[in-house]
Design a protein around this motif. Structure first.
Motif, PDB file in Angstrom:
ATOM      1  N   ILE A  26       0.838  -1.189   0.000  1.00 35.31           N
ATOM      2  CA  ILE A  26       0.000   0.000   0.000  1.00 35.31           C
ATOM      3  C   ILE A  26       0.883   1.253   0.000  1.00 35.31           C
ATOM      4  O   ILE A  26       2.076   1.195   0.315  1.00 35.31           O
ATOM      5  N   ILE A  27       0.289   2.391  -0.346  1.00 35.16           N
ATOM      6  CA  ILE A  27       1.033   3.637  -0.506  1.00 35.16           C
ATOM      7  C   ILE A  27       1.731   4.039   0.791  1.00 35.16           C
ATOM      8  O   ILE A  27       2.890   4.470   0.781  1.00 35.16           O
ATOM      9  N   GLU A  28       1.036   3.916   1.923  1.00 32.62           N
ATOM     10  CA  GLU A  28       1.616   4.320   3.209  1.00 32.62           C
ATOM     11  C   GLU A  28       2.888   3.531   3.508  1.00 32.62           C
ATOM     12  O   GLU A  28       3.875   4.077   4.012  1.00 32.62           O
ATOM     13  N   GLU A  29       2.896   2.249   3.203  1.00 32.66           N
ATOM     14  CA  GLU A  29       4.083   1.429   3.427  1.00 32.66           C
ATOM     15  C   GLU A  29       5.211   1.817   2.477  1.00 32.66           C
ATOM     16  O   GLU A  29       6.383   1.840   2.861  1.00 32.66           O
TER      17      GLU A  29
ATOM     18  N   ARG B  97       5.882   4.715   1.220  1.00 29.96           N
ATOM     19  CA  ARG B  97       6.508   5.981   1.585  1.00 29.96           C
ATOM     20  C   ARG B  97       7.456   5.855   2.769  1.00 29.96           C
ATOM     21  O   ARG B  97       8.251   6.753   3.028  1.00 29.96           O
ATOM     22  N   LYS B  98       7.394   4.739   3.477  1.00 34.45           N
ATOM     23  CA  LYS B  98       8.295   4.515   4.603  1.00 34.45           C
ATOM     24  C   LYS B  98       9.642   3.945   4.164  1.00 34.45           C
ATOM     25  O   LYS B  98      10.596   3.910   4.933  1.00 34.45           O
TER      26      LYS B  98
ATOM     27  N   ASP C 133       8.747  12.139  -3.425  1.00 36.98           N
ATOM     28  CA  ASP C 133       9.053  11.018  -2.544  1.00 36.98           C
ATOM     29  C   ASP C 133       9.411   9.794  -3.381  1.00 36.98           C
ATOM     30  O   ASP C 133       9.618   9.890  -4.599  1.00 36.98           O
TER      31      ASP C 133
END
Length: 311
Positions: free
Chosen positions: A2-5, A7-8, A64
């Motif tokens: 997923i996108i949130e993962e 970006r980490k 990012d």
């Protein structure tokens, strides 16, 4: 994934996975040859390790990991997220990530070969394109020849001295520093102009009727507000904020106004209200009818130090 993962994930980790390594590292920022240009000879691609953001000065884009990946692979967001499912730090050969992050050895910084007045045709043309008068630039900038020890490449750049005794570096498609810090130009005035970019500073010197004359200048060089900036501001009766409208400058503006509220400092915010301008330079030239030429010191440039810089 997923996108949130996504970006980490550290951008430098993914670059290592792609066999892309920096040519130098300074103050938590790694410089690379442009990954989007196969024959690039200038390290125009920079990664801010703390913010996990990239900025390529050659194509004038930043973002990012997701924006990098979709552009680098020329694919959709969905396709790139699928590629990241195959990515794992465990897949990196032993020593590859250490080579990038400096776990075993620190990446070499930028080596200064020479410091001279500005004379390179390329730099003179660069200043002309920015609408900066050469005589004024020579009063505050130097022409530096720098070397990237890791690869041996040399480059001529503009250098603005900063408060750490180093230089902020600029050239076409390149931005960096030998040791990043703010630059304070002391003209023995009671007023101070706070501005973020060193080239915007020279443009503003040439022609902004809203500013007092003479005045001192504080170039943040992307450092934001800190104790040193507070100290310099408190030395002045009037402070003019000549900053952009992006989110990076909003925090600077709030802290400056907060500092003024508890001290006898008059703050004037000169932020452009027109969001059609991308830089302070554009705004200055579009809001100034008569461009004023700033005086240039005729003093000698002993020790390669321009008049007006505090040490």
């Amino acid at each position: 994934m997923i996108i949130e993962e996504a970006r980490k994930i550290a951008i430098i980790d993914y670059l290592a996975y792609l066999d892309i390594y920096p040519v130098c590292e300074t103050n938590g920022k790694c410089s690379f040859f442009c990954p989007f240009e196969k024959n690039s000879l200038i390290p125009s691609f920079e990664v801010d390790l703390a913010r996990n953001q990239w900025h390529d000065f050659f194509i004038d884009m930043k973002g990012d990991l997701i924006s990098f990946g979709t552009r680098f692979h020329n694919c959709s967001l969905f396709d790139f997220l699928q590629k990241l499912d195959d990515f794992s730090l465990s897949l990196l050969p032993e020593g590859r990530l250490d080579k990038l992050t400096g776990k075993n050895q620190r990446q070499p910084g930028i080596r200064i070969i020479s410091v001279e007045p500005i004379s390179s045709p390329e730099l003179i043309q660069f200043l002309k394109a920015k609408k900066i008068v050469l005589e004024l630039a020579n009063n505050y900038f130097h022409e530096l020849e720098i070397e990237f020890p890791l690869i041996g490449n040399r480059l001529k750049v503009l250098g603005l001295p900063n408060e750490s005794g180093g230089f902020q570096l600029r050239a076409l498609n390149f931005k960096g520093s030998t040791s990043s810090d703010v630059s304070f130009i002391d003209n023995d005035a009671c007023s101070l102009v706070v501005i973020d970019d060193l080239l915007d500073c020279l443009v503003a010197m040439q022609g902004n009727p809203d500013l007092p004359f003479p005045t001192n200048w504080l170039v943040l060089n992307g450092q934001g507000m800190n104790a040193k900036v507070d100290e310099i501001m408190l030395l002045h009766d009037e402070v003019y904020l000549l900053l952009g409208n992006d989110k990076d400058t909003s925090g600077i503006r709030k802290r400056a106004l907060s500092l003024a509220s508890g001290n006898s400092i008059k703050i004037t915010d000169l932020a452009p209200l027109d969001h059609n301008f991308n830089t302070i330079s554009e705004w200055v030239f579009n809001n100034t009818q008569n461009v004023r030429s700033a005086p240039v010191s005729k003093n000698s440039r002993e020790d390669h130090r321009p008049r007006g810089f505090r040490r």
